[in-house]
Design a protein around this motif. Structure first.
Motif, short mmCIF file in Angstrom:
data_model
loop_
_atom_site.label_atom_id
_atom_site.label_comp_id
_atom_site.label_asym_id
_atom_site.label_seq_id
_atom_site.Cartn_x
_atom_site.Cartn_y
_atom_site.Cartn_z
N TYR A 1 0.11 -1.25 0.31
CA TYR A 1 0.34 0.04 0.02
C TYR A 1 0.50 1.17 0.21
O TYR A 1 0.35 2.29 -0.78
CB TYR A 1 -1.00 0.45 0.80
CG TYR A 1 -1.92 -0.98 1.16
CD1 TYR A 1 -2.11 -1.91 -0.06
CD2 TYR A 1 -2.41 -1.40 1.78
CE1 TYR A 1 -3.09 -3.02 0.56
CE2 TYR A 1 -3.37 -2.01 2.66
CZ TYR A 1 -3.73 -3.59 1.46
OH TYR A 1 -4.43 -4.06 1.45
N LEU A 2 2.21 0.90 0.90
CA LEU A 2 2.58 2.18 1.16
C LEU A 2 3.52 2.85 -0.18
O LEU A 2 4.01 3.87 -0.78
CB LEU A 2 3.57 2.27 2.04
CG LEU A 2 4.70 3.44 2.35
CD1 LEU A 2 3.63 4.76 3.06
CD2 LEU A 2 5.55 3.34 4.13
N PHE A 3 4.04 1.63 -0.73
CA PHE A 3 5.32 2.26 -2.38
C PHE A 3 4.94 3.00 -3.28
O PHE A 3 5.60 4.03 -3.25
CB PHE A 3 5.49 0.70 -2.44
CG PHE A 3 6.17 0.37 -4.45
CD1 PHE A 3 7.65 1.22 -3.25
CD2 PHE A 3 6.01 0.29 -5.31
CE1 PHE A 3 9.04 1.75 -4.80
CE2 PHE A 3 7.13 1.07 -5.84
CZ PHE A 3 8.49 1.09 -5.95
N PRO A 4 3.97 3.16 -3.47
CA PRO A 4 3.79 4.16 -4.72
C PRO A 4 3.97 6.31 -4.09
O PRO A 4 3.97 6.41 -4.43
CB PRO A 4 2.39 3.98 -4.79
CG PRO A 4 1.64 3.08 -4.75
CD PRO A 4 2.81 2.04 -3.49
N PHE A 5 3.22 5.58 -2.80
CA PHE A 5 4.13 7.30 -2.22
C PHE A 5 4.96 6.93 -2.78
O PHE A 5 5.77 8.71 -2.13
CB PHE A 5 3.71 7.23 -0.63
CG PHE A 5 3.87 8.05 0.15
CD1 PHE A 5 3.28 9.29 -0.06
CD2 PHE A 5 4.58 8.54 1.24
CE1 PHE A 5 2.93 10.24 0.69
CE2 PHE A 5 5.04 9.50 2.05
CZ PHE A 5 4.21 10.97 1.73
N VAL A 6 6.38 7.01 -2.54
CA VAL A 6 7.94 6.74 -2.64
C VAL A 6 8.13 7.24 -4.07
O VAL A 6 9.24 7.71 -4.34
CB VAL A 6 8.97 6.25 -1.74
CG1 VAL A 6 8.02 6.03 -0.57
CG2 VAL A 6 8.84 4.34 -2.51
N TRP B 1 -4.86 6.56 -5.27
CA TRP B 1 -3.79 5.34 -5.54
C TRP B 1 -2.17 5.48 -5.06
O TRP B 1 -1.65 4.89 -4.52
CB TRP B 1 -3.69 4.97 -6.86
CG TRP B 1 -2.85 3.80 -7.51
CD1 TRP B 1 -3.54 2.45 -7.29
CD2 TRP B 1 -1.83 3.80 -7.73
NE1 TRP B 1 -2.59 1.34 -7.86
CE2 TRP B 1 -1.16 2.35 -8.04
CE3 TRP B 1 -0.37 4.60 -7.91
CZ2 TRP B 1 -0.29 1.44 -8.20
CZ3 TRP B 1 0.26 4.06 -8.47
CH2 TRP B 1 0.93 2.31 -8.84
N LYS B 2 -1.67 6.75 -5.56
CA LYS B 2 -0.46 6.70 -5.09
C LYS B 2 -0.38 7.28 -3.62
O LYS B 2 0.75 6.73 -2.74
CB LYS B 2 -0.20 8.48 -5.84
CG LYS B 2 2.20 8.55 -5.22
CD LYS B 2 1.91 9.39 -6.34
CE LYS B 2 3.05 10.54 -5.37
NZ LYS B 2 4.27 9.83 -4.86
N LEU C 1 -0.97 3.72 6.77
CA LEU C 1 0.42 3.78 8.65
C LEU C 1 -0.15 4.92 9.38
O LEU C 1 -0.30 4.40 10.17
CB LEU C 1 2.28 4.37 7.09
CG LEU C 1 1.91 2.59 6.53
CD1 LEU C 1 3.71 3.37 6.40
CD2 LEU C 1 2.24 1.51 7.68
N VAL C 2 -0.81 5.75 8.94
CA VAL C 2 -0.76 6.83 9.79
C VAL C 2 -2.40 6.69 10.85
O VAL C 2 -2.20 6.21 12.10
CB VAL C 2 -1.07 8.33 9.51
CG1 VAL C 2 -1.84 9.17 10.50
CG2 VAL C 2 -0.14 9.25 8.34
N ILE D 1 -3.11 7.02 -0.60
CA ILE D 1 -3.60 6.43 0.59
C ILE D 1 -2.77 5.65 1.18
O ILE D 1 -2.78 5.50 2.57
CB ILE D 1 -4.70 5.56 -0.19
CG1 ILE D 1 -5.94 4.47 0.50
CG2 ILE D 1 -4.25 3.75 -1.07
CD1 ILE D 1 -7.04 4.67 -0.19
N PHE E 1 0.07 6.52 2.15
CA PHE E 1 0.18 7.04 3.88
C PHE E 1 -0.91 7.09 5.19
O PHE E 1 0.04 7.00 5.77
CB PHE E 1 0.93 8.73 2.96
CG PHE E 1 0.94 9.42 3.95
CD1 PHE E 1 2.64 10.29 4.76
CD2 PHE E 1 0.28 10.69 4.92
CE1 PHE E 1 2.75 10.39 5.50
CE2 PHE E 1 0.13 11.54 5.65
CZ PHE E 1 2.18 11.01 5.48
#
Lengths: 286, 314
Positions: free
Chosen positions: B131-136, B188-189, B196-197, B191, B193
């Motif tokens: 889930y987190l990967f697209p954020f970076v 998608w990019k 995790l919060v 979510i 983040f």
């Protein structure tokens, strides 16, 4: 959930809830990972027809690595990569220094004008770089720094968010150790460097990771400040690469995207524990 | 580099002037504060305050990149009022921002709560990381990937929809779906983040509370609304603030996916400002747009803080 399943046996209801839970989580994970896998596979395809064949197939016989070579022929890819590394690393290092020192001053020192200065910092949280981009461009242009990496580094160094984040953390540290250090004759700088900083690893990592991610990904500033292709960063470089081909050679674009993502994926997996904890705690720390 | 040289004088003074016995504590730390704050003050003045004042000043000028501009009074603001496109761009920006906010806050909470289910550690780790990967990943890479996926005739999304007998959708070329594409791609990019919060917020809720509720016979639904949700309100508030501010500033996704079109249907205010400034070189007018944007951000922040007092339980 439980109300809907009361008519069934409770065990069956619980099983249904569990299946549904994993179905939702699984679909979400698939929706996020599948596009990456698809683009990686596309980077290895020999022709556009193959890239767009639906449903996607994976035929080892037709895979090729030629696309990666084409990326570096079309654009100075390694230059983009190096520029991105330089900008993100320098901004992050500089931001950690300016934010931690300023946060210490706001958290621990007593001086005139503290309230006003802190109000200015908080106020500037509401003025993002997107608002000030035009005069920022003129400032850089007057300083003769447009079209240099300095134009991408200098605007990122001050961070109201970073000062605020670290100040909150410093305020939460016990004062006992600092008092002891003062009695031993340590000055403010030594207290900061020897006592406060070593106790702040996780907070500093949080800020560092968020800062690096932001500047690594930024598209607006390089688009405004940089005109030479050689001085561009990776996000703009990818757009340039994609712009070179309106039709045809989609595999090359996929290869370019893959080359931009794989290093990030490697770092992400290697530092996953830090990254996950840092981002998770950004909400708790504010 | 400048930081170390500015820090040293203050430090040196101290360690030289008070050796052995503890001196009485000075009343203020002015010199040290100056040393600690100098790097921030300089960068703040040059790269934040000066440009902020600059926006105000420029908005009264007709300024292009070739000449230094002429004072035109309130002309730029008069143009704002008569700019038929501006309102439309604000409309599409608001629409996309609110939708992205809703997806992040609602879907993010759902996924975070579901992740609390008992499961093997590796599986939880896998879900979280994916889930987190697209954020970076950079927004431009993400948008380029989705430009492939959302292609009307050859894209994977329409193919999958075709399997369930949905007609081909013109995701990027129709004014109804272009903003939806931006919403999907940005959510998608980002979510991961939000998820995790949320997870961190959920973990900070003491287990005893939920255990006590179980003892009292409260079902999962009641426990969520009576215990988890109220105690999560600071987290929700943080995410609302962060996501609002971020989603109003979107630039890369529409730029790469749709170029803001068709028409202005997926254009954001930052993109519009960018085009006026660096497409038309109309720097004065772009600055006036910047002021409207800054005002909106200030109002949004004020509203959020007002709301936070009403419905968060600190």
């Amino acid at each position: 959930m439980s109300t809907a399943t009361t008519s069934m046996s409770p065990r069956l209801g619980r099983l249904a809830a569990r299946v549904l839970t994993f179905l939702v989580l699984g679909i979400a994970a698939l929706a996020i990972t599948a596009p990456f896998l698809w683009i990686f596979r596309g980077a290895l395809s020999g022709s556009d027809a193959e890239l767009y064949r639906l449903p996607p197939t994976f035929d080892a016989g037709t895979l090729t690595v030629r696309n990666f070579g084409r990326v570096t022929e079309q654009v100075p890819y390694f230059r983009f990569f190096l520029n991105s590394i330089i900008v993100s690393t320098v901004v992050t290092a500089a931001q950690l220094i300016t934010c931690s020192t300023a946060a210490y001053a706001f958290a621990r020192l007593r001086f005139r004008g503290k309230g006003v200065l802190f109000a200015l910092v908080i106020g500037s949280l509401m003025i993002p770089i997107q608002v000030t981009i035009v005069p920022l461009f003129l400032v850089m242009s007057k300083l003769g720094l447009t079209n240099t990496l300095w134009a991408l580094i200098l605007p990122g160094i001050f961070s109201a968010f970073g000062i605020f984040l670290l100040r909150q953390h410093f305020l939460g540290l016990p004062r006992g150790l600092e008092e002891a250090a003062k009695i031993d004759g340590a000055g403010q700088f030594r207290t900061f460097a020897r006592i406060i900083l070593p106790l702040s690893g996780p907070s500093i990592a949080t800020l560092g990771i968020l800062c690096f991610t932001y500047w690594w990904n930024d598209l607006l500033l390089p688009l405004v400040m940089i005109s030479d292709t050689d001085r561009q960063t990776l996000p703009v470089g990818l757009v340039l690469l994609a712009g070179r081909f309106s039709t045809g050679s989609l595999g090359t674009i996929a290869a370019g995207i893959t080359m931009a993502i794989v290093p990030v994926l490697v770092v992400f997996l290697a530092a996953q524990r830090y990254i996950v904890q840092s981002i998770a705690s950004s909400g708790l720390k504010l | 580099m400048t930081t170390s040289s500015t820090l040293r004088p203050g430090v040196g003074d101290r360690s030289v002037t008070d050796p052995g016995p503890p001196a009485p504590r000075p009343r203020g730390d002015g010199a040290a504060a100056l040393a600690f704050l100098t790097p921030s003050i300089i960068t703040f003045l040059v790269f934040v305050l000066a440009p902020t004042v600059g926006v105000l000043v420029l908005s009264f000028y007709n300024w292009n990149l070739l000449s230094d501009g002429t004072f035109v009074g309130l002309d730029n603001f008069d143009r704002l009022i008569h700019d038929g496109r501006l309102l439309g761009v604000y409309g599409s920006t608001t629409y996309m921002a609110l939708a992205i906010l809703a997806v992040n806050v609602v879907l993010g909470l759902l996924l975070a709560v579901l992740l609390e289910t008992r499961m093997p550690r590796w599986l939880r780790g896998f879900f979280r990381l994916s889930y987190l990967f697209p954020f970076v990943v950079s927004a431009s890479a993400v948008a380029l990937i989705w430009r492939f996926l959302l292609n009307k005739d050859l894209g994977l999304v329409n193919y999958l929809l075709g399997l369930v007998h949905v007609d081909r959708i013109d995701w990027l070329g129709s004014s109804a779906f272009a903003p939806v594409s931006v919403i999907i791609v940005n959510s998608w990019k980002t979510i991961g983040f939000s998820i995790l919060v949320y997870i961190a917020g959920l973990q900070s809720i003491p287990d005893q509370l939920r255990e006590a509720a179980i003892v009292d016979g409260a079902g999962a639904w009641t426990r969520f609304w009576r215990i988890t949700f109220p105690l999560l309100s600071p987290t929700i508030f943080f995410l609302v603030v962060i996501n609002t501010i971020n989603s109003f500033q979107i630039f890369a996704e529409p730029r790469v996916l749709t170029q803001g079109g068709p028409g202005d249907s997926s254009r954001t205010i930052v993109e519009y400002l960018y085009d006026r400034a660096f497409g038309d070189f109309d720097l004065g007018y772009a600055s006036a747009i910047g002021i409207t944007f800054a005002l909106i951000l200030v109002v949004l922040t004020a509203i959020q803080f007002w709301f936070s007092r009403r419905w968060t339980f600190y």
